[in-house]
Design a protein around this motif. Structure first.
Motif, PDB file in Angstrom:
ATOM      1  N   MET A  14       0.906  -1.309   0.112  1.00 15.25           N
ATOM      2  CA  MET A  14       0.258  -0.205   0.176  1.00 15.25           C
ATOM      3  C   MET A  14       0.721   1.492  -0.312  1.00 15.25           C
ATOM      4  O   MET A  14       2.112   0.692   0.746  1.00 15.25           O
ATOM      5  CB  MET A  14      -1.177   0.493   0.976  1.00 15.25           C
ATOM      6  N   ARG A  15       0.516   1.774  -1.081  1.00 15.24           N
ATOM      7  CA  ARG A  15       0.802   3.506  -1.353  1.00 15.24           C
ATOM      8  C   ARG A  15       0.294   4.727  -1.435  1.00 15.24           C
ATOM      9  O   ARG A  15      -0.577   3.984  -1.688  1.00 15.24           O
ATOM     10  CB  ARG A  15       2.429   3.630  -1.543  1.00 15.24           C
ATOM     11  N   VAL A  16       1.183   5.947  -0.786  1.00 13.71           N
ATOM     12  CA  VAL A  16       0.026   7.300  -0.676  1.00 13.71           C
ATOM     13  C   VAL A  16       0.332   7.930  -1.248  1.00 13.71           C
ATOM     14  O   VAL A  16       1.824   8.336  -0.678  1.00 13.71           O
ATOM     15  CB  VAL A  16      -0.573   7.219   0.492  1.00 13.71           C
ATOM     16  N   SER A  17      -0.089   9.277  -2.111  1.00 12.14           N
ATOM     17  CA  SER A  17       0.896  10.190  -2.828  1.00 12.14           C
ATOM     18  C   SER A  17       0.479  11.142  -2.449  1.00 12.14           C
ATOM     19  O   SER A  17      -0.856  11.831  -2.440  1.00 12.14           O
ATOM     20  CB  SER A  17       0.372  10.231  -4.447  1.00 12.14           C
ATOM     21  N   VAL A  18       0.897  12.300  -1.977  1.00  7.78           N
ATOM     22  CA  VAL A  18       0.349  13.213  -0.625  1.00  7.78           C
ATOM     23  C   VAL A  18       0.399  14.813  -2.099  1.00  7.78           C
ATOM     24  O   VAL A  18       1.487  14.988  -1.816  1.00  7.78           O
ATOM     25  CB  VAL A  18       0.075  13.876   0.798  1.00  7.78           C
ATOM     26  N   LEU A  19      -0.303  15.999  -1.843  1.00  2.00           N
ATOM     27  CA  LEU A  19       0.649  17.378  -1.968  1.00  2.00           C
ATOM     28  C   LEU A  19      -0.405  18.281  -1.135  1.00  2.00           C
ATOM     29  O   LEU A  19      -0.684  17.540  -0.661  1.00  2.00           O
ATOM     30  CB  LEU A  19      -0.590  17.514  -3.739  1.00  2.00           C
ATOM     31  N   GLY A  20       1.015  19.654  -1.298  1.00  2.00           N
ATOM     32  CA  GLY A  20       0.712  20.039  -0.087  1.00  2.00           C
ATOM     33  C   GLY A  20      -0.216  21.324  -0.730  1.00  2.00           C
ATOM     34  O   GLY A  20      -1.122  22.018  -0.137  1.00  2.00           O
ATOM     35  N   HIS A  21      -1.157  21.325  -1.586  1.00  2.00           N
ATOM     36  CA  HIS A  21      -1.939  22.097  -2.296  1.00  2.00           C
ATOM     37  C   HIS A  21      -2.659  21.472  -1.848  1.00  2.00           C
ATOM     38  O   HIS A  21      -3.480  20.070  -2.714  1.00  2.00           O
ATOM     39  CB  HIS A  21      -1.824  22.181  -3.522  1.00  2.00           C
ATOM     40  N   GLY A  22      -3.602  22.865  -1.489  1.00  2.00           N
ATOM     41  CA  GLY A  22      -5.114  21.715  -1.096  1.00  2.00           C
ATOM     42  C   GLY A  22      -5.622  20.311   0.228  1.00  2.00           C
ATOM     43  O   GLY A  22      -6.002  19.582   0.980  1.00  2.00           O
ATOM     44  N   ALA A  23      -3.622  20.312   0.641  1.00  2.00           N
ATOM     45  CA  ALA A  23      -3.792  18.802   2.009  1.00  2.00           C
ATOM     46  C   ALA A  23      -4.321  17.942   0.585  1.00  2.00           C
ATOM     47  O   ALA A  23      -4.653  16.806   0.946  1.00  2.00           O
ATOM     48  CB  ALA A  23      -4.310  19.008   2.949  1.00  2.00           C
ATOM     49  N   GLU A  30      -3.976  21.332  11.206  1.00  2.00           N
ATOM     50  CA  GLU A  30      -2.565  19.815  11.408  1.00  2.00           C
ATOM     51  C   GLU A  30      -3.442  18.820  10.344  1.00  2.00           C
ATOM     52  O   GLU A  30      -4.380  18.583  10.988  1.00  2.00           O
ATOM     53  CB  GLU A  30      -2.176  19.863  12.325  1.00  2.00           C
ATOM     54  N   LEU A  31      -3.263  18.207   9.057  1.00  2.00           N
ATOM     55  CA  LEU A  31      -3.651  16.881   9.138  1.00  2.00           C
ATOM     56  C   LEU A  31      -2.178  16.213   9.149  1.00  2.00           C
ATOM     57  O   LEU A  31      -1.061  16.274   8.730  1.00  2.00           O
ATOM     58  CB  LEU A  31      -3.712  17.522   7.617  1.00  2.00           C
ATOM     59  N   ARG A  32      -2.242  14.805   9.932  1.00  2.00           N
ATOM     60  CA  ARG A  32      -2.063  13.680  10.059  1.00  2.00           C
ATOM     61  C   ARG A  32      -2.199  12.720   9.082  1.00  2.00           C
ATOM     62  O   ARG A  32      -3.404  12.103   9.423  1.00  2.00           O
ATOM     63  CB  ARG A  32      -1.467  13.262  11.322  1.00  2.00           C
ATOM     64  N   ILE A  33      -1.463  12.267   8.253  1.00  2.00           N
ATOM     65  CA  ILE A  33      -1.989  11.066   7.754  1.00  2.00           C
ATOM     66  C   ILE A  33      -1.033   9.880   7.941  1.00  2.00           C
ATOM     67  O   ILE A  33       0.213   9.666   7.686  1.00  2.00           O
ATOM     68  CB  ILE A  33      -1.944  11.827   5.698  1.00  2.00           C
ATOM     69  N   ARG A  34      -1.350   8.983   8.310  1.00  3.09           N
ATOM     70  CA  ARG A  34      -0.220   7.852   8.585  1.00  3.09           C
ATOM     71  C   ARG A  34      -1.102   6.257   7.659  1.00  3.09           C
ATOM     72  O   ARG A  34      -2.016   6.477   7.648  1.00  3.09           O
ATOM     73  CB  ARG A  34      -1.061   7.587  10.564  1.00  3.09           C
ATOM     74  N   LEU A  35      -0.571   5.457   7.633  1.00  2.00           N
ATOM     75  CA  LEU A  35       0.232   4.557   6.788  1.00  2.00           C
ATOM     76  C   LEU A  35       0.164   3.191   7.084  1.00  2.00           C
ATOM     77  O   LEU A  35       1.709   2.815   8.459  1.00  2.00           O
ATOM     78  CB  LEU A  35       0.109   4.790   5.251  1.00  2.00           C
ATOM     79  N   SER A  53       7.670  10.673   6.996  1.00  2.00           N
ATOM     80  CA  SER A  53       8.404   9.278   7.150  1.00  2.00           C
ATOM     81  C   SER A  53       8.125   7.970   5.983  1.00  2.00           C
ATOM     82  O   SER A  53       7.085   8.400   5.146  1.00  2.00           O
ATOM     83  CB  SER A  53       8.160   8.948   8.023  1.00  2.00           C
ATOM     84  N   PRO A  54       8.317   7.694   6.222  1.00  4.27           N
ATOM     85  CA  PRO A  54       7.577   6.665   5.631  1.00  4.27           C
ATOM     86  C   PRO A  54       6.288   5.642   5.263  1.00  4.27           C
ATOM     87  O   PRO A  54       5.492   4.993   4.779  1.00  4.27           O
ATOM     88  CB  PRO A  54       8.575   4.685   5.458  1.00  4.27           C
ATOM     89  N   ARG A  55       5.532   6.143   7.148  1.00  4.88           N
ATOM     90  CA  ARG A  55       4.850   5.333   7.378  1.00  4.88           C
ATOM     91  C   ARG A  55       3.890   7.071   7.995  1.00  4.88           C
ATOM     92  O   ARG A  55       2.227   7.224   7.700  1.00  4.88           O
ATOM     93  CB  ARG A  55       4.924   4.776   8.594  1.00  4.88           C
ATOM     94  N   GLU A  56       4.380   8.006   7.726  1.00 11.25           N
ATOM     95  CA  GLU A  56       3.786   9.105   8.335  1.00 11.25           C
ATOM     96  C   GLU A  56       3.841  10.604   7.309  1.00 11.25           C
ATOM     97  O   GLU A  56       4.511  10.666   7.037  1.00 11.25           O
ATOM     98  CB  GLU A  56       3.652   9.784  10.055  1.00 11.25           C
ATOM     99  N   ALA A  57       2.711  11.436   6.612  1.00 13.67           N
ATOM    100  CA  ALA A  57       2.994  13.533   6.459  1.00 13.67           C
ATOM    101  C   ALA A  57       2.185  13.830   7.486  1.00 13.67           C
ATOM    102  O   ALA A  57       1.189  13.571   8.023  1.00 13.67           O
ATOM    103  CB  ALA A  57       2.518  12.751   5.064  1.00 13.67           C
ATOM    104  N   VAL A  58       2.889  14.700   7.720  1.00 10.80           N
ATOM    105  CA  VAL A  58       2.362  16.121   8.835  1.00 10.80           C
ATOM    106  C   VAL A  58       2.086  17.243   8.575  1.00 10.80           C
ATOM    107  O   VAL A  58       2.990  17.686   7.355  1.00 10.80           O
ATOM    108  CB  VAL A  58       3.026  16.081  10.102  1.00 10.80           C
TER     109      VAL A  58
END
Length: 297
Positions: free
Chosen positions: A1-10, A115-120, A91-96
């Protein structure tokens, strides 16, 4: 499983399980700059619609920027989905990610730090959303993924179950005014698994969860014909469910479905709805947990 996140609009640009795309997304990040469909974004300060593009708080009227006829949708034309978020840590499992919304942004009172924390943690993806206002102000955030669960043929055959048998009544402009509807009487009963295409009308309704405010029980499950199932857990009182009837190129109508837990829409204008006003002593927190399982197709 993987996730791609952008700064624009979170924005959650992509979410994949064993190489299969679980949500709709653009390959080119620049396409999100003018995306009218809030694809994958964090929306707010107040998700959904505020009737009349304004509200009164503590005796003062606050005029908002309209972007849905005379109403304000998802925080207005310069809401959180249109803002640059700072990617503070990866990090490999989290983006803040974080964003500071200034006093008066879109007409909303008070400076707010989000603040948004995305945890994989395969098979789970968790969104933890927090906000700290400098003064009392309404806050209600929604995460706006369009879920496909690996299907390229749309979501009409996906089976949806909700921990709900009621939804909010809407006026002709899609504004919640306080009424509550029995979902079965409206042909929108998803209290048992049912194909999305069996709904009496296109879904764009706010369903009230029987388990609102708790994370220990699912509020929704979405099962694709491919054998992938997504379980949704949320601490919010309900969710807007949207079957994407108005999507346009490069994606077709009904190519994905949105399940957007949040506070009650138009709550600042409806006294009978639970308040979404947050204060320095009562900041905002939301947790959304998505879990994928797999069975034979």
């Amino acid at each position: 499983m993987r996730v791609s996140v952008l700064g624009h609009g979170a924005v959650t640009q992509g979410w994949w399980y064993k190489g299969r795309a679980l949500i709709l997304g653009y390959d080119d990040p620049l396409h999100y700059l003018d995306d009218p469909f809030y694809r994958g974004a964090i929306v707010g300060r107040v998700a959904n619609r505020i009737g009349g593009a304004g509200f009164t708080l503590d005796g003062a009227h606050h005029a908002l920027e309209p972007n849905d006829g005379p109403n304000t949708l998802h925080g207005g034309p310069e809401g959180l989905s249109r803002q640059p978020w700072q990617i503070e840590r990866v990090s490999p499992r989290e983006a803040v990610l974080a964003h500071v919304s200034p006093d008066g942004a879109g007409g909303f009172p008070g400076t707010v730090r989000f603040e948004l924390r995305i945890r994989l943690d395969c098979p789970r993806l968790t969104y933890s959303i927090s906000a700290w206002p400098g003064r009392p102000t309404p806050i209600s955030i929604a995460q706006h993924n369009y879920y496909t669960l690996g299907s390229a043929r749309g979501i009409s055959e996906h089976r949806l179950q909700l921990a709900s048998d009621r939804h909010l009544e809407l006026d002709g402009q899609g504004i919640a005014r306080g009424g509550i509807v029995d979902s079965a009487s409206a042909g929108l009963d998803f209290s048992s698994p049912r194909r999305i295409g069996q709904a009496a009308t296109d879904l764009d309704h706010f369903f009230l969860f029987r388990t609102g405010g708790r994370l220990d029980q699912p509020v929704a499950t979405l099962a694709a014909p491919s054998g992938l199932t997504m379980t949704v857990r949320s601490d919010q009182p309900g969710a807007q469910v949207y079957s994407a009837a108005h999507l346009s190129a490069p994606f077709a109508p009904h190519a994905g479905v949105c399940i957007e837990p949040s506070g009650h829409p138009n709550a600042p204008n409806v006294a009978t709805f639970p308040s979404i006003v947050c204060t320095p002593d009562k900041p905002y927190h939301q947790t959304l947990v998505l879990e994928i399982s797999e069975t034979g197709a």
